[in-house]
Design a protein around this motif. Structure first.
Motif: not given
Length: 92
Positions: A45-50, A57-59, A67-69, A84-87
Protein backbone atom coordinates in the motif's frame (compact mmCIF):
# COMPACT_ATOMS: atom_id res chain seq x y z
CA UNK A 1 4.35 -9.84 2.93
CA UNK A 2 6.77 -11.30 5.45
CA UNK A 3 9.62 -11.15 2.89
CA UNK A 4 8.89 -7.42 2.44
CA UNK A 5 9.38 -6.79 6.17
CA UNK A 6 12.63 -8.75 6.08
CA UNK A 7 13.78 -6.81 3.02
CA UNK A 8 12.91 -3.48 4.69
CA UNK A 9 14.87 -4.46 7.80
CA UNK A 10 17.88 -5.29 5.64
CA UNK A 11 17.54 -1.94 3.86
CA UNK A 12 17.46 -0.09 7.18
CA UNK A 13 20.71 -1.77 8.14
CA UNK A 14 22.31 -1.36 4.70
CA UNK A 15 21.54 2.35 4.19
CA UNK A 16 23.85 3.61 6.97
CA UNK A 17 26.58 1.30 5.69
CA UNK A 18 26.29 2.95 2.28
CA UNK A 19 25.98 6.51 3.55
CA UNK A 20 28.94 7.60 1.43
CA UNK A 21 27.04 6.75 -1.74
CA UNK A 22 24.67 9.15 -3.48
CA UNK A 23 21.06 8.06 -3.17
CA UNK A 24 17.60 9.42 -3.73
CA UNK A 25 17.56 13.14 -4.21
CA UNK A 26 20.78 13.06 -6.24
CA UNK A 27 19.36 10.54 -8.69
CA UNK A 28 17.20 11.14 -11.70
CA UNK A 29 13.82 9.66 -12.54
CA UNK A 30 15.39 6.69 -14.34
CA UNK A 31 17.12 5.62 -11.09
CA UNK A 32 13.79 5.75 -9.29
CA UNK A 33 12.10 3.77 -12.09
CA UNK A 34 14.83 1.13 -11.97
CA UNK A 35 14.39 0.71 -8.22
CA UNK A 36 10.61 0.44 -8.49
CA UNK A 37 10.69 -2.04 -11.35
CA UNK A 38 13.11 -4.32 -9.48
CA UNK A 39 10.43 -5.62 -7.09
CA UNK A 40 6.82 -6.79 -7.15
CA UNK A 41 4.47 -6.83 -4.16
CA UNK A 42 0.73 -7.06 -4.89
CA UNK A 43 -0.07 -6.28 -1.24
CA UNK A 44 1.98 -3.08 -1.02
CA UNK A 45 0.00 0.00 0.00
CA UNK A 46 1.05 3.65 -0.03
CA UNK A 47 2.53 3.52 3.49
CA UNK A 48 4.62 0.45 2.62
CA UNK A 49 5.80 2.08 -0.61
CA UNK A 50 6.76 5.32 1.15
CA UNK A 51 8.70 3.38 3.79
CA UNK A 52 10.52 1.41 1.09
CA UNK A 53 11.49 4.64 -0.70
CA UNK A 54 12.60 6.43 2.48
CA UNK A 55 14.91 3.50 3.27
CA UNK A 56 16.49 4.20 -0.13
CA UNK A 57 16.90 7.88 0.82
CA UNK A 58 14.07 9.29 -1.32
CA UNK A 59 11.93 12.14 -0.01
CA UNK A 60 8.67 10.16 0.03
CA UNK A 61 5.40 10.86 1.86
CA UNK A 62 2.26 8.71 1.82
CA UNK A 63 -0.84 10.80 1.03
CA UNK A 64 -4.05 8.81 0.95
CA UNK A 65 -3.72 6.03 -1.63
CA UNK A 66 -0.56 7.39 -3.28
CA UNK A 67 2.96 8.53 -2.41
CA UNK A 68 4.46 11.91 -3.21
CA UNK A 69 8.18 11.81 -4.06
CA UNK A 70 10.21 15.00 -4.38
CA UNK A 71 13.05 14.50 -6.84
CA UNK A 72 15.09 17.21 -8.57
CA UNK A 73 12.57 19.99 -7.78
CA UNK A 74 9.68 17.90 -9.17
CA UNK A 75 6.91 16.11 -7.28
CA UNK A 76 5.99 12.68 -8.60
CA UNK A 77 2.85 10.77 -7.62
CA UNK A 78 3.42 7.06 -7.16
CA UNK A 79 0.37 4.81 -7.03
CA UNK A 80 0.82 1.20 -5.85
CA UNK A 81 -0.19 -1.00 -8.77
CA UNK A 82 -1.29 -4.24 -7.15
CA UNK A 83 -0.80 -7.27 -9.40
CA UNK A 84 0.91 -5.46 -12.29
CA UNK A 85 4.73 -5.72 -12.61
CA UNK A 86 6.79 -3.32 -10.49
CA UNK A 87 5.72 -1.63 -7.29
CA UNK A 88 3.80 1.35 -8.63
CA UNK A 89 2.79 3.63 -11.47
CA UNK A 90 4.47 7.06 -11.68
CA UNK A 91 2.77 10.34 -12.62
CA UNK A 92 4.29 13.81 -12.69
Amino acid sequence: MRWLKIMMAICIIAVPLNSGMAFGENENISGLKNLLSSFDDPGMNSRDLAFFLVTHNYDATPVGGHVEVKLNAEVYLLIPNGNRPGLCDIKL
